[in-house]
Design a protein around this motif. Structure first.
Motif, PDB file in Angstrom:
ATOM      1  N   GLU A 127      26.748 -38.556  26.693  1.00 28.91           N
ATOM      2  CA  GLU A 127      25.402 -38.031  26.867  1.00 28.91           C
ATOM      3  C   GLU A 127      25.247 -37.307  28.199  1.00 28.91           C
ATOM      4  OE1 GLU A 127      21.539 -39.677  25.378  1.00 28.91           O
ATOM      5  OE2 GLU A 127      21.543 -40.524  27.378  1.00 28.91           O
ATOM      6  N   THR A 128      25.826 -37.891  29.234  1.00 28.69           N
ATOM      7  CA  THR A 128      25.721 -37.255  30.545  1.00 28.69           C
ATOM      8  C   THR A 128      26.370 -35.879  30.525  1.00 28.69           C
ATOM      9  OG1 THR A 128      25.731 -39.426  31.532  1.00 28.69           O
ATOM     10  CG2 THR A 128      26.163 -37.591  32.981  1.00 28.69           C
TER      11      THR A 128
ATOM     12  N   ALA B  39      16.508 -32.908  23.868  1.00 28.33           N
ATOM     13  CA  ALA B  39      16.806 -32.252  25.158  1.00 28.33           C
ATOM     14  C   ALA B  39      17.379 -30.854  24.946  1.00 28.33           C
ATOM     15  CB  ALA B  39      17.770 -33.100  25.964  1.00 28.33           C
ATOM     16  N   GLY B  40      17.631 -30.511  23.694  1.00 26.92           N
ATOM     17  CA  GLY B  40      18.149 -29.170  23.413  1.00 26.92           C
ATOM     18  C   GLY B  40      19.634 -29.034  23.638  1.00 26.92           C
TER      19      GLY B  40
ATOM     20  N   VAL C 166      25.155 -26.893  22.149  1.00 28.38           N
ATOM     21  CA  VAL C 166      24.493 -25.599  22.133  1.00 28.38           C
ATOM     22  C   VAL C 166      25.347 -24.555  22.851  1.00 28.38           C
ATOM     23  CG1 VAL C 166      23.155 -25.982  24.242  1.00 28.38           C
ATOM     24  CG2 VAL C 166      22.231 -24.500  22.448  1.00 28.38           C
ATOM     25  N   ASP C 167      26.148 -25.004  23.820  1.00 28.57           N
ATOM     26  CA  ASP C 167      26.969 -24.045  24.565  1.00 28.57           C
ATOM     27  C   ASP C 167      28.437 -24.132  24.168  1.00 28.57           C
ATOM     28  OD1 ASP C 167      27.452 -26.512  25.581  1.00 28.57           O
ATOM     29  OD2 ASP C 167      26.886 -26.047  27.656  1.00 28.57           O
TER      30      ASP C 167
ATOM     31  N   LEU D 175      23.975 -33.557  28.643  1.00 27.37           N
ATOM     32  CA  LEU D 175      22.770 -33.199  29.389  1.00 27.37           C
ATOM     33  C   LEU D 175      23.093 -32.319  30.592  1.00 27.37           C
ATOM     34  CD1 LEU D 175      20.705 -36.514  29.253  1.00 27.37           C
ATOM     35  CD2 LEU D 175      20.559 -34.511  27.782  1.00 27.37           C
ATOM     36  N   ALA D 176      24.255 -32.518  31.162  1.00 24.86           N
ATOM     37  CA  ALA D 176      24.633 -31.683  32.301  1.00 24.86           C
ATOM     38  C   ALA D 176      25.006 -30.277  31.833  1.00 24.86           C
ATOM     39  CB  ALA D 176      25.797 -32.312  33.053  1.00 24.86           C
ATOM     40  N   GLY D 177      25.499 -30.182  30.592  1.00 24.93           N
ATOM     41  CA  GLY D 177      25.854 -28.886  30.036  1.00 24.93           C
ATOM     42  C   GLY D 177      27.230 -28.420  30.483  1.00 24.93           C
TER      43      GLY D 177
END
Lengths: 375, 361, 294
Positions: free
Chosen positions: B61-62, B87-88, B275-276, B65-67
């Motif tokens: 998860e981290t 969170a997208g 997403v990325d 969220l950090a991407g």
């Protein structure tokens, strides 16, 4: 007034303070000290002299207790101390590196040994102050060793090793780290302190001048053995071997074959081209025995003409002149090719010097000026 | 599903990644696939597969969220997936590129839809339950023939635990599993997000704390199999693995897994595309490959977990499809509950409560 | 001139890039609020926004929160305590090793030094994992003790504070040994002889001379162990028990379990502030040492 001469070694009844008896020390296969006997008397300023590796430091470390003899006894004031640990010996040592405790002040360094004896505080304080005064260090009592000069450090080391008033003080190359001028001044200071405190000093040095200056007697060592033990003047004037003659002071060594004349006089044949030299020795030499004549440069006279009554005279050419200020050393090449050094005191100003380079000169000395040594 | 940090996680976390067009980077749980499938994928598609593993949802998860994780396919559990969608962190799946999605099992699809509405972002990979693993002869020796090995009473009743402490009990070090279980034991809604209700679990968990040898989410597999402990509260597949290891070792240890009769947590591991993701096309190819009936059956046959692929069921081996510990019967299935993610405030309360129970502070 | 300026600038740029910028980022996050977003906090700065508006949204709420729950100061205190005890234990183990190395024959020393450094050639995690294998109830240590007959049932060492101490002592031992060895190696052997000559026994010469003179090494070693141990996370989480309370673990939970990056950052900022004190003391020790050496 005739002050008694301090020479207990000549007194048969005197009891030596330190006796080395058949002492041998080996490190693995290497023999550092080989079956050595030596007596040192109370209040002596005794020097152990020799090149590095001769065993002089080992002797000192055995006295201090850092090394144990492999065999033999070391007796101090009647007690065999050969196997006592260092802290149980009536001996203190001043280290070549001074070994001052860098985390303690000058005052605490000097008090270090006294505190180990659990002396009362005021007694320690009084003794430290006394030592500071003796070594003129009062102003530096609170400083740390790295905050004082080399000469001051040397005096702290001395004060610290004297603080416990040891019967015997060992000094390991005590002046080695000082420059020449300071060294000479300190030599006299050491003698002065030794006299004042009446402590027996044993000094280790490789510097023959230093040993000659300070010591009452000198032991010249080579390869773990004593070569000669004698007073400085006798060592200089009457070396018992070529090794000692060469090690102590400047000397010309001339190799020759002896033929007896009358009494203790010998004719020394040293060169086809030159006349035989005349020398004296108490050692009986057989006819044709090879020997050396050792002659100090300052005992050789230098002149333009052949002196009339000289027992020994040789001719040569000045090859080099060493100007030392108070005296000059002339290197003279003889006709036979040998080089002889002669020393002349400079009593006149240099502009009036008698001889110059390439001048032909005569060198001369008396029959008793040199020492004849058997091979 | 929470597990403690291990070497693999840290190593994976330290590795940077630069993606190339003809490769797919997959980040999955450790020991969660038959490696033969990975080779098969490369041979069939010609796409190079880079496969990294983790064993903690938190670490995954981290990264999400950090991407910029550099992964094309990741496998979070349901509750974590839901929050990450909010969170997208993920992109919607392009169903046109996933012809095999027809193989999915509607029963599971219905349940996963509560985390991922319309299953727009993820497909189910495996699912399972959280329950009680026991060393049957040991426990019966201590508590008698009628020991409640299928009930939460075994692990939350201090009387039972005081006796079991001598042979060893491990709990999961995962509050999101343990607190719902304690709520189920109390007869409360296991998915309660109410502060006061959650606070009641402190008495239950605190009451048995001293008898728990260890809170750990991975060591119980070995400990059960070796006979070092006799009870573990853990994940179905892990306990079944312990059962098999004990069989193979033939050391007299006999392990059984039971989903508690008071209700058991049902969890889902979902495959999704960040997403990325550098190579979303490749990611879709991988998902479609995984949804193939034969491939999914091979995966389940290997890891002993149930999957969300209806078409794969006829291809499963007998000891998988007919084991109620893996594929629960209708009765048990009704008894399973699911949980939804806590909001930040409740999550903090839960974490704090858990720290207090474990450390007494 | 330019060259000199460049030489001075390099360490400052280094410090700026590797310490100050990351610290400011963490500090900024600690003033934000948690959110379900990517990244999981608000506000997020973007060029073009008004900096004033951005700064207005920041506050010290998270730091106030840390004072409201006793978990945090208890965890800080417990970390300090564990770090302190571990440092003392490391010193007790490390000093004799360093002493023996410094007293070993000259030709042995490079080998001994190598042996001290050798563990660094393997991954830290693998080494901690192998301790799990050694310390577990069915591990080598228990098997050995059972075989010898010292114990009749296995000891629970893994997952206790004892295991944490073993792990820390093992991991940080070289950091203790090397600075102490360096001071002992430089120590002039004649100082010990002088102390003995002035009436010290072997033991008292050690206490009065060797130990005080190795103090800079002891201090350096203690700081090198103490400072990283306070924030240690991997060792307590792998070897420690559930009840081993350390700030590194609390930070991990804030970050990973609670997903509260701002509070996690606040914990980290406070940890850094706590560490600044020993780091400054350490720097002063090093400086004093450098001056004394001059």
């Amino acid at each position: 007034m005739n002050a008694p001469v301090f020479a207990p070694w000549t007194d048969q009844s005197a009891e030596p303070m330190i006796r080395f008896r058949n002492v041998t020390k080996k490190f693995g296969d290497f023999t550092a000290i080989s079956n050595l006997n030596l007596d040192i008397y109370e209040k002596e300023f005794f020097a152990l002299l020799g090149p590095s590796g001769c065993g002089k430091t080992t002797m000192m470390r055995m006295l201090a207790g850092f090394e144990e003899p492999t065999s033999g006894d070391i007796i101090v004031s009647g007690d065999n101390i050969g196997h006592l640990p260092p802290n149980q010996r009536p001996v203190n040592m001043m280290f070549q590196s001074y070994a001052l405790f860098p985390h303690l002040s000058v005052w605490e360094n000097i008090a270090f040994g006294l505190r180990r004896d659990k002396l009362p505080k005021d007694q320690i304080s009084a003794r430290v102050d006394e030592m500071l005064k003796l070594t003129r260090l009062e102003k530096f009592a609170r400083r740390k060793p790295h905050q004082i000069s080399g000469g001051q450090r040397q005096r702290v080391a001395l004060a610290r090793s004297l603080a416990k008033a040891p019967k015997l003080l060992l000094l390991d190359e005590p002046l080695g780290a000082l420059d020449k001028k300071l060294r000479e001044a300190t030599q006299f200071e050491l003698m002065d302190i030794q006299e004042k405190t009446g402590t027996t000093f044993v000094i280790v040095t490789h510097d023959q001048e230093e040993a000659m200056t300070v010591a009452s007697r000198i032991a010249v060592m080579d390869e773990g053995k004593l070569v000669q033990v004698d007073t400085p003047d006798r060592l200089y004037e009457n070396p018992n071997s070529r090794y000692v003659a060469d090690f102590v002071g400047d000397v010309n060594i001339i190799e020759a074959k002896a033929s007896p004349l009358d009494g203790d006089r010998y004719a020394l044949h040293w060169s086809e081209a030159e006349d035989a030299l005349i020398g004296t020795t108490s050692t009986a030499l057989s006819d044709g025995q090879s020997c050396y004549m050792a002659i100090r440069p300052e005992k050789i006279a230098i002149s333009a003409d052949r002196p009339e009554d000289a027992a020994n005279a040789v001719q040569g050419k000045v090859e080099d002149i060493g100007y030392l200020g108070n005296m000059s050393t002339y290197h003279v090449r003889l006709n036979s090719g040998s080089l002889i050094k002669a020393q002349v005191a400079n009593q006149r100003r240099i502009s009036r010097r008698a001889f110059a380079w390439e001048d032909p000169v005569w060198l001369s000395w008396t029959a008793t000026a040199g020492v004849v040594l058997a091979d | 599903m929470t597990r403690t940090l291990t070497a693999a996680t840290v190593t994976a976390a330290l590795l940077g990644s630069v993606a190339l067009a003809d490769e797919v980077r997959v980040y999955n749980w450790s020991d969660y696939i038959d490696e033969a499938l990975l080779e098969k994928f490369e041979q069939e598609t010609g796409i190079e597969l880079i496969y990294d593993v983790f064993d903690s949802n938190e670490v995954l998860e981290t990264k999400m969220l950090a991407g910029g994780s550099g992964y094309d396919v990741v496998v979070p559990s349901g509750t974590f997936l839901q929050r990450q969608i909010q969170a997208g962190a993920f992109q919607q799946l392009d169903m046109a590129q996933l012809p095999n999605s027809g193989n999915l099992w509607d029963v599971i699809q219905d349940r996963t839809a509560q985390y991922d509405p319309d299953n727009a972002y993820s497909i189910n990979y495996m699912w399972g339950t959280t329950g009680i693993g026991v060393n049957v002869p040991k426990v019966q020796e201590i508590l008698g023939e009628d020991a409640p090995i299928g009930s939460l009473d075994l692990i939350f009743n201090p009387d039972n635990m005081a006796k079991l402490a001598e042979c060893g009990v491990y709990f999961l070090d995962a509050p999101s599993e343990m607190i719902p279980a304690a709520l189920a034991y109390l007869g409360e809604d296991p998915n309660s997000h109410d502060s006061d209700t959650i606070a009641k679990t402190e008495a239950v968990l605190g009451g048995v704390r001293e008898h728990v040898a260890k809170f750990n989410s991975s060591e119980y597999i070995n400990a059960l199999a070796n006979g070092d402990i006799c009870v573990a509260f853990g994940w179905s597949g892990d306990i079944l693995q312990a059962r098999d290891r004990a069989w193979e070792a033939d050391n007299g240890v006999e392990i059984a897994y039971n989903a508690p009769s008071e209700g058991a947590l049902m969890w889902f591991d979902q495959m999704a595309i960040p997403v990325d993701a550098p190579n979303p096309e490749g990611a879709h190819v991988f998902l479609n490959f995984i949804m193939d009936a034969q491939n999914m059956a091979d995966a389940s046959n290997y890891v002993y977990y149930a999957n969300g692929n209806a078409a794969s069921k006829p291809l499963l081996e007998e000891d998988v499809i007919s084991d109620p510990a893996i594929y629960p019967d209708e009765e048990t299935l009704k008894n399973l509950y699911t949980t939804t993610p806590y909001d930040a405030r409740v999550q903090r309360q839960v974490t704090r409560l858990w720290t207090k129970i474990k450390s007494g502070t | 001139m330019l060259r000199r300026w460049f030489l001075i600038a390099v360490p400052y740029v280094w410090l700026l890039a590797l310490f100050l910028v990351p610290f400011l980022i963490v500090f900024k996050i600690s003033l934000s609020d948690a959110a379900i977003a990517r990244p999981p906090y608000l506000p997020v700065f973007s060029w073009g926004d008004s900096i004033i508006d951005f700064i207005r949204e920041l506050d010290f709420e998270n730091f106030i929160f840390l004072t409201e729950d006793d978990l945090y100061w208890k965890a800080y205190l417990s970390s300090l305590q564990i770090a302190l005890i571990a440092t003392i234990l490391t010193l007790l183990v490390g000093y004799p090793v360093a002493y023996a190395m410094a007293r070993a024959p000259e030709h042995w020393r490079p080998t001994l030094m190598m042996l001290v450094i050798l563990p660094f050639w393997t991954s830290f995690l693998i080494r901690v994992y192998s301790w799990m294998g050694i310390l577990s109830t069915e591990g080598f240590l228990n098997q050995f003790l059972l075989w010898v007959g010292v114990i009749s049932s296995p000891l629970q060492i893994l997952n206790t504070d004892t295991a944490v101490y073993i792990g820390i002592v093992y991991t940080y031992l070289p950091f203790m040994i090397l600075p102490i060895y360096a001071t002992l190696d430089r120590l002039d052997g004649s100082l010990i002889e002088a102390a003995e000559d002035l009436g010290c026994s072997r033991a008292s010469a050690f206490w009065l001379v060797t130990l005080p003179l190795s103090r800079p090494g002891i201090i350096a070693g203690c700081f090198l162990v103490f400072i990283p141990t306070i924030g240690e996370f991997v060792i307590p989480s792998l070897l420690g028990g559930s009840d081993t309370l350390m700030i590194g673990k609390v930070l991990w939970e804030e970050f990973f379990s609670n997903r509260d990056w701002p509070v996690a950052s606040a914990v980290a900022v406070v940890l850094l502030l706590i560490l600044i004190i020993p780091i400054v003391l350490f720097q002063r020790n090093q400086q004093k040492q450098a001056e004394a050496d001059r």
